[in-house]
Design a protein around this motif. Structure first.
Motif, PDB file in Angstrom:
ATOM      1  N   ARG A  37       0.845  -1.177   0.000  1.00 55.33           N
ATOM      2  CA  ARG A  37       0.000   0.000   0.000  1.00 55.33           C
ATOM      3  C   ARG A  37       0.893   1.243   0.000  1.00 55.33           C
ATOM      4  O   ARG A  37       1.867   1.312   0.744  1.00 55.33           O
ATOM      5  N   ASN A  89       1.715   4.030   1.342  1.00 50.52           N
ATOM      6  CA  ASN A  89       1.729   4.945   2.482  1.00 50.52           C
ATOM      7  C   ASN A  89       3.137   5.498   2.655  1.00 50.52           C
ATOM      8  O   ASN A  89       4.093   4.723   2.643  1.00 50.52           O
ATOM      9  N   ILE A  91       7.606   6.640   7.815  1.00 48.23           N
ATOM     10  CA  ILE A  91       8.010   7.606   8.826  1.00 48.23           C
ATOM     11  C   ILE A  91       9.529   7.707   8.786  1.00 48.23           C
ATOM     12  O   ILE A  91      10.216   6.699   8.841  1.00 48.23           O
ATOM     13  N   SER A 116      -5.144  12.410   0.080  1.00 49.61           N
ATOM     14  CA  SER A 116      -4.537  12.080   1.378  1.00 49.61           C
ATOM     15  C   SER A 116      -4.546  10.568   1.560  1.00 49.61           C
ATOM     16  O   SER A 116      -5.533   9.904   1.258  1.00 49.61           O
ATOM     17  N   CYS A 117      -3.443  10.025   2.066  1.00 47.19           N
ATOM     18  CA  CYS A 117      -3.410   8.574   2.235  1.00 47.19           C
ATOM     19  C   CYS A 117      -4.179   8.157   3.472  1.00 47.19           C
ATOM     20  O   CYS A 117      -4.592   7.012   3.600  1.00 47.19           O
ATOM     21  N   GLY A 118      -4.371   9.103   4.400  1.00 46.75           N
ATOM     22  CA  GLY A 118      -5.179   8.806   5.573  1.00 46.75           C
ATOM     23  C   GLY A 118      -4.436   8.216   6.746  1.00 46.75           C
ATOM     24  O   GLY A 118      -5.046   7.797   7.719  1.00 46.75           O
ATOM     25  N   GLN A 119      -3.111   8.215   6.674  1.00 49.88           N
ATOM     26  CA  GLN A 119      -2.355   7.646   7.797  1.00 49.88           C
ATOM     27  C   GLN A 119      -2.398   8.534   9.027  1.00 49.88           C
ATOM     28  O   GLN A 119      -2.510   8.060  10.132  1.00 49.88           O
ATOM     29  N   CYS A 120      -2.190   9.828   8.834  1.00 53.99           N
ATOM     30  CA  CYS A 120      -2.102  10.654  10.042  1.00 53.99           C
ATOM     31  C   CYS A 120      -3.315  11.559  10.182  1.00 53.99           C
ATOM     32  O   CYS A 120      -3.842  12.093   9.209  1.00 53.99           O
ATOM     33  N   SER A 121      -3.740  11.720  11.423  1.00 54.29           N
ATOM     34  CA  SER A 121      -5.030  12.358  11.680  1.00 54.29           C
ATOM     35  C   SER A 121      -5.168  13.783  11.141  1.00 54.29           C
ATOM     36  O   SER A 121      -6.209  14.100  10.580  1.00 54.29           O
ATOM     37  N   PRO A 122      -4.153  14.665  11.293  1.00 59.38           N
ATOM     38  CA  PRO A 122      -4.401  16.037  10.842  1.00 59.38           C
ATOM     39  C   PRO A 122      -4.717  16.124   9.352  1.00 59.38           C
ATOM     40  O   PRO A 122      -5.627  16.849   8.946  1.00 59.38           O
ATOM     41  N   GLY A 158       3.010  21.111   9.161  1.00 55.59           N
ATOM     42  CA  GLY A 158       4.159  20.745   9.988  1.00 55.59           C
ATOM     43  C   GLY A 158       3.860  19.671  11.017  1.00 55.59           C
ATOM     44  O   GLY A 158       4.716  19.342  11.819  1.00 55.59           O
ATOM     45  N   LYS A 159       2.647  19.140  11.026  1.00 57.13           N
ATOM     46  CA  LYS A 159       2.309  18.165  12.063  1.00 57.13           C
ATOM     47  C   LYS A 159       1.983  16.804  11.493  1.00 57.13           C
ATOM     48  O   LYS A 159       1.349  15.970  12.140  1.00 57.13           O
ATOM     49  N   THR A 160       2.413  16.579  10.268  1.00 56.62           N
ATOM     50  CA  THR A 160       2.029  15.339   9.602  1.00 56.62           C
ATOM     51  C   THR A 160       3.264  14.499   9.272  1.00 56.62           C
ATOM     52  O   THR A 160       4.388  14.947   9.435  1.00 56.62           O
ATOM     53  N   ILE A 161       3.010  13.291   8.794  1.00 63.38           N
ATOM     54  CA  ILE A 161       4.106  12.383   8.469  1.00 63.38           C
ATOM     55  C   ILE A 161       4.840  12.854   7.223  1.00 63.38           C
ATOM     56  O   ILE A 161       6.057  12.877   7.173  1.00 63.38           O
TER      57      ILE A 161
END
Ligand SMILES: Cc1cc2nc3c(=O)[nH]c(=O)nc-3n(C[C@H](O)[C@H](O)[C@H](O)COP(=O)(O)O)c2cc1C
Ligand code: SF4
Ligand code: SF4
Ligand code: FES
Lengths: 447, 329
Positions: A185, A187, A190, A354-360, A397-400
């Motif tokens: 997938r 994604n 990190i 958006s891949c949807g991994q990180c909440s923001p 600035g708060k995402t992967i």
């Protein structure tokens, strides 16, 4: 006429074929690299050239290459990023369609420099027909001894593969690309570790944009020092610009970095001015994710100096009054363009991608799109503008991966420079007529 | 061994320790909340962004601050690193944003959710969230599905922490579920409702921080605060056999793995222990379970080793002077 390095033979009929390409000096960089230079010497030339990544971030390529880890007994990979999905960017497609051998040649020279024996071109699914063009060129290169075992009798082996993606913007992010290439997938990973240490299949990997790899060809042929004389300051060489929007001559242009923006928009050599004699309203200079600038700030910096098509000049003033060269997707908007509508369109794209991994990013992009949709349709509130501002700030600035930033920056810039237009949509919903028109044109039902 | 300072408290930790782990070694209110990291699951963490902190000094060697907030669960400590968590108003504000994002599409159906009372999202929202939502659109919903006989997937409640996927990858011998689709319609699924069926799949329920994966043998039987947790064990060939029994009177209402103070499973248990041994005679009792975690279950009648801490935000905003943690220690 500005200097042409990548598209210098653009007018030559049949340049996509091996024979014609070879007749016009093709594959000279491979010969020079393998016979006259060494792998290290090629990396040195790239460093000297000052070449910066053409995929968006503008990271110095020579430096990236020198970071590549070289543990003994571990394979290294070169991966070409041909996922080109940034709205407003279509230069890689042009290059691959018309000059497939330039990319193949660049891949061979670069792989040799990096000591990679297997390399990949990862291309977006929507460019399926382009992958056919590349595959044909690769076949020709194998047939003529540029690929395979013992290339030019040097003992160096290289296999080159084209991998077609399934069609996702996020797979252009280098680590998502590697995941996808591994069959997983798409994604983003990190980081750290960075691909230079642990990339494809956990091995040291360099990921470069199509245009970056193509630029290796003229650099090696002419020498890094010569290349560095072209362009301006730290923006060396030439750059492909995908020009679109309300201009007389949309298309792909190769410019010498440092051309004034005004000249690029208005001269006959490039965009040929604004369509239908209208006024320039705004420009998104480097693909959909870079901040939009109003006419006065794109033509001149805040200090009144002419703005140039270069990394430094476009980012002069930071995000307050400047923008970025990005991938070179130059989108021009005339006086009739709705900034709100354009922003909604961009935001819709990031929400969708958006891949949807990180909440923001997963939650924030959809939220911003919904608010913009509401404003656009005359149901917005004045407080929505501040809410949008707040949301983009909580994503940035708060995402992967930088897709979160790419979604946040356009929102911030549109509000920063065109706040009154948002207020107009809220206070005077009459201006939504053009949206209805858009829906009719596209056979969409209004939501 | 690198030394790191978190909110003014210094600690020396082994190489390779993450900021979050270092903070847990210090303990107390400076520990960042973690919704997706799970110490026993490799490559977990990094997704939810609730644990973000500010690195105000990178290391002794390279003292530059890190340009963006980092996920403390995935950032390794360097010698001389200085980290700000609750002493940084930006971090507190950013975390509030993350909590708001996590709750944005969450159904808030706590009154009918089995996880209520032991839900990490509830706790997180209580401690770090806003009291009202600014989201005025319809929330996203999914159909509930049964993944196998024993597990219910209520995707609408999922926060996509990826923990269950890692359990399936690392603890069970066959992963049959994963994340499908993208962005805010991404979902946990088994693809055409394939049954999740192997010895350790039930652990997915325990790692789920919310009520997205629940035990079908326990669903709607009791509110969690009306059952009594008891540590118990049995001889089991497949797993450690060390569990927590959730007793309703003398009946075993639910069996779960034992968890530590961060709500993380100590020993994975097998499906046989979890789903099939529902008779008190199957088990040797070890005594009442210590619930150290701050949550509804610990608020009432269970023994506590340390008092649950108060919501942090109020203290933070009204009395910044109280935060001079280094002077207290
Ligand atoms: C969401 C996202 C999409 C991206 N898409 C592309 C792309 O389509 N093509 C590309 O070359 N780089 C893309 N990038 C940048 C790559 O991650 C990477 O920086 C680039 O391929 C490096 O090549 P360069 O150094 O030659 O520019 C993207 C980055 C992000 C965050
Ligand atoms: S920022 Fe968006 S695209 Fe990037 S990893 Fe996070 S959710 Fe995926
Ligand atoms: S179902 Fe639960 S454990 Fe799985 S991703 Fe969703 S919230 Fe996490
Ligand atoms: S716990 Fe660190 S990002 Fe989720």
């Amino acid at each position: 006429m500005g200097k042409k390095l990548l598209l210098q033979h653009d007018h030559v009929p049949g340049i996509h074929s091996y024979e014609v390409y070879r007749k016009h000096g093709g594959y000279a960089s491979v010969e020079k690299a393998m016979k006259q230079l060494s792998a290290e010497a090629v990396v040195e030339e790239i460093k000297k050239s000052g070449l910066r990544g053409r995929g968006g971030a503008g990271f110095p390529t020579g430096m990236k290459w020198s970071f590549l880890a070289k543990p003994p007994g571990v394979p290294r990979y070169l991966v070409c990023n041909a996922d080109e999905s940034e709205p407003g960017t279509f230069k890689d497609r042009y290059l691959m369609e018309r000059h497939p051998h330039l990319l193949i040649e660049g891949m061979i020279t670069s792989s040799f420099a990096l000591g990679a024996n297997t390399s990949y071109i990862y291309i977006r699914g929507e460019y399926f027909y382009v992958s056919r063009i590349l595959e044909k060129a690769i076949e020709e290169a194998y047939a003529n001894g540029w690929l395979g075992k013992n290339i030019l009798g040097t003992g160096y082996d290289l296999d080159l593969y084209v991998q077609v993606g399934a069609g996702a913007y996020i797979c252009g992010e280098e680590t998502a690309l590697l995941e996808s290439l591994e069959g997983k997938r798409g994604n983003p990973r990190i980081k750290p570790p960075f691909p230079a240490i642990a990339g494809l299949y956990g091995c040291p990997t360099v990921v470069n944009n199509v245009e970056t790899i193509a630029a290796v060809v003229p650099i090696v042929t002419m020498g890094g020092d010569e290349y560095a004389k072209i362009g301006i300051g730290k923006s060396t060489g030439t750059k492909l610009i995908s020009a679109s929007g309300h201009i007389n001559k949309p298309g792909v242009y190769e410019i010498e970095l440092g051309v004034p923006v005004e000249e690029f928009i208005y001269s006959e050599e490039y965009c040929g001015g604004i369509k239908n004699g209208k006024q320039l309203k705004a420009v998104v200079a480097g693909g959909s994710s870079v901040p939009i600038l109003p006419a006065h700030l794109i033509l001149k910096t805040v200090n009144g100096e002419p703005r140039l098509m270069s990394y430094e000049s476009l980012s002069d003033g930071g995000f307050a009054t400047g923008t970025m060269l990005g991938s070179g997707g130059f989108i021009v908007m005339d006086e009739d363009t709705s900034i709100v509508k354009n922003l909604w369109n961009f935001t819709r794209f990031y929400h969708h991608e958006s891949c949807g991994q990180c909440s923001p990013c997963r939650e924030g992009t959809g939220w911003m799109e919904k608010i913009l949709h509401r404003i656009l349709h005359g149901h917005g509130k004045i407080s929505d503008i501040d809410l949008l501002w707040d949301i983009q700030g909580k994503i940035e600035g708060k995402t992967i991966c930088p897709l979160g930033d790419a979604a946040a920056w356009p929102v911030a810039a549109a509000i920063r420079h065109f706040r009154s237009e948002f207020e107009e949509y809220v206070k005077n919903p009459g201006s939504i007529q053009d949206v209805k028109h858009y829906y009719r044109l596209n056979n969409l039902t209004e939501a | 061994m690198p030394k790191v300072t978190i909110d003014g408290q210094m600690i020396e930790v082994p190489d390779g320790t993450t900021i979050l782990q270092a903070a847990r070694m210090i303990g107390g209110p400076i520990v960042p909340p973690a919704m997706c990291y799970y110490s026993s699951l490799k490559t977990s963490g990094g997704y939810c962004r609730t644990c973000i902190v500010k690195v105000s000094k990178g290391s002794e060697k390279d003292p530059r601050p890190m340009p963006k907030p980092v996920a403390s669960c995935r950032t390794t400590v360097m010698d001389g690193m200085e980290v700000q968590n609750i002493t940084s108003p930006e971090v507190v504000e950013a975390r509030k944003g993350v909590v708001e994002f996590l709750l944005l599409n969450h159904p808030l159906d706590c009154p009918i959710c089995d996880q209520a009372g032991e839900c990490h999202l509830q706790d997180l929202a209580y401690e770090h969230g806003l009291s009202k939502t600014r989201y005025e659109f319809e929330r996203r919903t999914f159909e509930k599905i049964d993944i196998g006989e024993k597990i219910k997937l209520h995707m609408t409640r999922c926060i996509l922490c990826y923990r269950c996927v890692k359990v399936a990858d690392q603890v069970t011998n066959k992963r049959v579920h994963g994340v499908m689709n993208r962005g805010d319609v991404a979902e946990i699924s088994t693809y055409i409702q394939h049954a999740v069926d192997n010895d350790f799949s039930g652990n997915m329920i325990d790692v789920c921080p919310v009520g997205a994966l629940t035990d079908r043998t326990f669903r709607f039987q009791s509110r969690i605060w009306n059952v009594n947790p008891m540590d118990a064990h049995r001889d089991c060939k497949t797993c450690s056999g060390k569990v927590t029994l959730w007793m309703k009177g003398n009946d075993v209402a639910r069996v779960s793995a034992r968890k530590d103070k961060y709500g993380e499973v100590i020993d994975w248990i097998c499906n046989d222990c979890r789903f099939e041994k529902k008779d008190a005679h199957d088990w040797q009792m070890d005594g009442p379970t210590n619930i150290e975690r701050h949550s509804v279950i610990s608020q009432n009648h269970y023994s506590l080793k340390e008092p649950a801490h108060k919501p942090l935000l109020n203290t933070l905003y009204t009395a910044p002077a109280d935060r001079q943690l280094n002077s207290n220690n």
